[in-house]
Design a protein around this motif. Structure first.
Motif, PDB file in Angstrom:
ATOM      1  N   CYS A   1       0.825  -1.214   0.000  1.00 33.92           N
ATOM      2  CA  CYS A   1       0.000   0.000   0.000  1.00 33.92           C
ATOM      3  C   CYS A   1       0.858   1.262   0.000  1.00 33.92           C
ATOM      4  O   CYS A   1       0.324   2.374   0.070  1.00 33.92           O
ATOM      5  CB  CYS A   1      -0.945   0.003   1.200  1.00 33.92           C
ATOM      6  SG  CYS A   1      -2.237  -1.243   1.044  1.00 33.92           S
ATOM      7  N   GLY A   2       2.175   1.088  -0.097  1.00 36.63           N
ATOM      8  CA  GLY A   2       3.062   2.235  -0.209  1.00 36.63           C
ATOM      9  C   GLY A   2       3.365   2.942   1.102  1.00 36.63           C
ATOM     10  O   GLY A   2       3.796   4.091   1.089  1.00 36.63           O
ATOM     11  N   VAL A   3       3.150   2.261   2.212  1.00 41.52           N
ATOM     12  CA  VAL A   3       3.448   2.860   3.516  1.00 41.52           C
ATOM     13  C   VAL A   3       4.820   2.374   3.975  1.00 41.52           C
ATOM     14  O   VAL A   3       5.031   1.180   4.140  1.00 41.52           O
ATOM     15  CB  VAL A   3       2.387   2.468   4.576  1.00 41.52           C
ATOM     16  CG1 VAL A   3       2.756   3.038   5.939  1.00 41.52           C
ATOM     17  CG2 VAL A   3       1.003   2.926   4.143  1.00 41.52           C
ATOM     18  N   ARG A   4       5.731   3.317   4.139  1.00 43.51           N
ATOM     19  CA  ARG A   4       7.044   2.984   4.703  1.00 43.51           C
ATOM     20  C   ARG A   4       6.911   3.065   6.219  1.00 43.51           C
ATOM     21  O   ARG A   4       6.779   4.154   6.778  1.00 43.51           O
ATOM     22  CB  ARG A   4       8.112   3.938   4.199  1.00 43.51           C
ATOM     23  CG  ARG A   4       8.435   3.753   2.719  1.00 43.51           C
ATOM     24  CD  ARG A   4       9.424   4.781   2.183  1.00 43.51           C
ATOM     25  NE  ARG A   4      10.448   5.187   3.107  1.00 43.51           N
ATOM     26  CZ  ARG A   4      11.713   4.705   3.132  1.00 43.51           C
ATOM     27  NH1 ARG A   4      12.059   3.801   2.249  1.00 43.51           N
ATOM     28  NH2 ARG A   4      12.576   5.142   4.007  1.00 43.51           N
ATOM     29  N   ALA A   5       6.907   1.893   6.859  1.00 39.74           N
ATOM     30  CA  ALA A   5       6.656   1.842   8.301  1.00 39.74           C
ATOM     31  C   ALA A   5       7.593   2.759   9.075  1.00 39.74           C
ATOM     32  O   ALA A   5       7.169   3.439  10.002  1.00 39.74           O
ATOM     33  CB  ALA A   5       6.768   0.406   8.800  1.00 39.74           C
ATOM     34  N   GLN A   6       8.853   2.807   8.661  1.00 39.99           N
ATOM     35  CA  GLN A   6       9.825   3.627   9.386  1.00 39.99           C
ATOM     36  C   GLN A   6       9.520   5.118   9.281  1.00 39.99           C
ATOM     37  O   GLN A   6      10.017   5.916  10.069  1.00 39.99           O
ATOM     38  CB  GLN A   6      11.259   3.333   8.938  1.00 39.99           C
ATOM     39  CG  GLN A   6      11.559   3.612   7.488  1.00 39.99           C
ATOM     40  CD  GLN A   6      11.280   2.441   6.558  1.00 39.99           C
ATOM     41  OE1 GLN A   6      10.472   1.573   6.851  1.00 39.99           O
ATOM     42  NE2 GLN A   6      11.957   2.418   5.418  1.00 39.99           N
ATOM     43  N   ASP A   7       8.670   5.515   8.351  1.00 41.34           N
ATOM     44  CA  ASP A   7       8.299   6.923   8.186  1.00 41.34           C
ATOM     45  C   ASP A   7       6.958   7.262   8.844  1.00 41.34           C
ATOM     46  O   ASP A   7       6.492   8.386   8.734  1.00 41.34           O
ATOM     47  CB  ASP A   7       8.210   7.274   6.693  1.00 41.34           C
ATOM     48  CG  ASP A   7       9.566   7.174   6.000  1.00 41.34           C
ATOM     49  OD1 ASP A   7      10.601   7.240   6.687  1.00 41.34           O
ATOM     50  OD2 ASP A   7       9.565   7.028   4.760  1.00 41.34           O
ATOM     51  N   SER A   8       6.347   6.297   9.506  1.00 43.20           N
ATOM     52  CA  SER A   8       5.017   6.505  10.088  1.00 43.20           C
ATOM     53  C   SER A   8       4.996   6.007  11.526  1.00 43.20           C
ATOM     54  O   SER A   8       5.149   4.811  11.776  1.00 43.20           O
ATOM     55  CB  SER A   8       3.970   5.759   9.263  1.00 43.20           C
ATOM     56  OG  SER A   8       2.749   5.660   9.961  1.00 43.20           O
ATOM     57  N   GLU A   9       4.770   6.926  12.459  1.00 39.26           N
ATOM     58  CA  GLU A   9       4.677   6.523  13.863  1.00 39.26           C
ATOM     59  C   GLU A   9       3.533   5.537  14.072  1.00 39.26           C
ATOM     60  O   GLU A   9       3.662   4.577  14.836  1.00 39.26           O
ATOM     61  CB  GLU A   9       4.482   7.746  14.756  1.00 39.26           C
ATOM     62  CG  GLU A   9       5.721   8.594  14.913  1.00 39.26           C
ATOM     63  CD  GLU A   9       5.508   9.762  15.848  1.00 39.26           C
ATOM     64  OE1 GLU A   9       4.681   9.650  16.783  1.00 39.26           O
ATOM     65  OE2 GLU A   9       6.172  10.791  15.649  1.00 39.26           O
ATOM     66  N   GLU A  10       2.420   5.785  13.402  1.00 39.56           N
ATOM     67  CA  GLU A  10       1.264   4.900  13.549  1.00 39.56           C
ATOM     68  C   GLU A  10       1.593   3.495  13.046  1.00 39.56           C
ATOM     69  O   GLU A  10       1.243   2.491  13.683  1.00 39.56           O
ATOM     70  CB  GLU A  10       0.058   5.473  12.807  1.00 39.56           C
ATOM     71  CG  GLU A  10      -1.220   4.729  13.088  1.00 39.56           C
ATOM     72  CD  GLU A  10      -2.446   5.307  12.399  1.00 39.56           C
ATOM     73  OE1 GLU A  10      -3.541   4.763  12.625  1.00 39.56           O
ATOM     74  OE2 GLU A  10      -2.332   6.293  11.634  1.00 39.56           O
ATOM     75  N   ALA A  11       2.290   3.390  11.920  1.00 37.10           N
ATOM     76  CA  ALA A  11       2.660   2.084  11.377  1.00 37.10           C
ATOM     77  C   ALA A  11       3.660   1.379  12.284  1.00 37.10           C
ATOM     78  O   ALA A  11       3.536   0.177  12.546  1.00 37.10           O
ATOM     79  CB  ALA A  11       3.242   2.241   9.974  1.00 37.10           C
ATOM     80  N   MET A  12       4.637   2.117  12.775  1.00 30.97           N
ATOM     81  CA  MET A  12       5.631   1.513  13.670  1.00 30.97           C
ATOM     82  C   MET A  12       4.962   1.002  14.946  1.00 30.97           C
ATOM     83  O   MET A  12       5.293  -0.081  15.439  1.00 30.97           O
ATOM     84  CB  MET A  12       6.736   2.511  14.002  1.00 30.97           C
ATOM     85  CG  MET A  12       7.653   2.817  12.830  1.00 30.97           C
ATOM     86  SD  MET A  12       8.520   1.365  12.196  1.00 30.97           S
ATOM     87  CE  MET A  12       9.673   1.077  13.520  1.00 30.97           C
TER      88      MET A  12
END
Length: 133
Positions: free
Chosen positions: A62-73
């Motif tokens: 989905c194009g989400v770089r986890a390391q760039d997103s606090e919510e994803a991390m």
């Protein structure tokens, strides 16, 4: 929708807060109705997340770089901790409950005509069949 489409199939709402912000932005951009001349145009994609690797896979496609997103991390970290600390059956039950919660979130959104389930793996299909929809 302005070009004649009748439905919009969304990416999976993997990150609740980010998805809800996006959904609200769409509503505002289309005059607060989302519908234009098409009633309930949205089909929301629902993944069946069964592991931390599964969530990581979905974020990536989905194009989400986890390391760039606090919510994803935070989501990945929580899922990894639970996967490492829970018995496998308990973890499967936890993942199933998260998918149920996601379904309820999507059902409560305005202008959604349906859900598009994406189980992808055998374990995901098993989870989907356990949802009792």
């Amino acid at each position: 929708l302005e070009a004649g489409a009748t439905k919009v199939v969304t990416q999976p709402p993997l990150l609740r807060d980010a998805f809800l912000r996006w959904f609200e932005e769409c509503d505002g951009a289309l005059g607060g109705t989302l519908t234009g001349t098409t009633p309930d145009p949205f089909l929301v994609g629902v993944p069946c997340i069964t592991s931390a690797n599964s969530l990581s896979f979905w974020l990536e496609i989905c194009g989400v770089r986890a390391q760039d997103s606090e919510e994803a991390m935070a989501a990945l970290g929580d899922l990894r901790r639970r996967q490492d600390s829970m018995a496998p059956r308990d973890f499967d039950d936890f993942c199933l409950e998260r998918t149920r919660e996601l379904v309820e979130l999507c059902k409560g959104l305005p202008h959604v005509s349906g859900l598009h389930f994406m189980p992808v793996t055998a374990k995901g299909y098993k989870q989907l069949l356990s949802l009792d929809l």
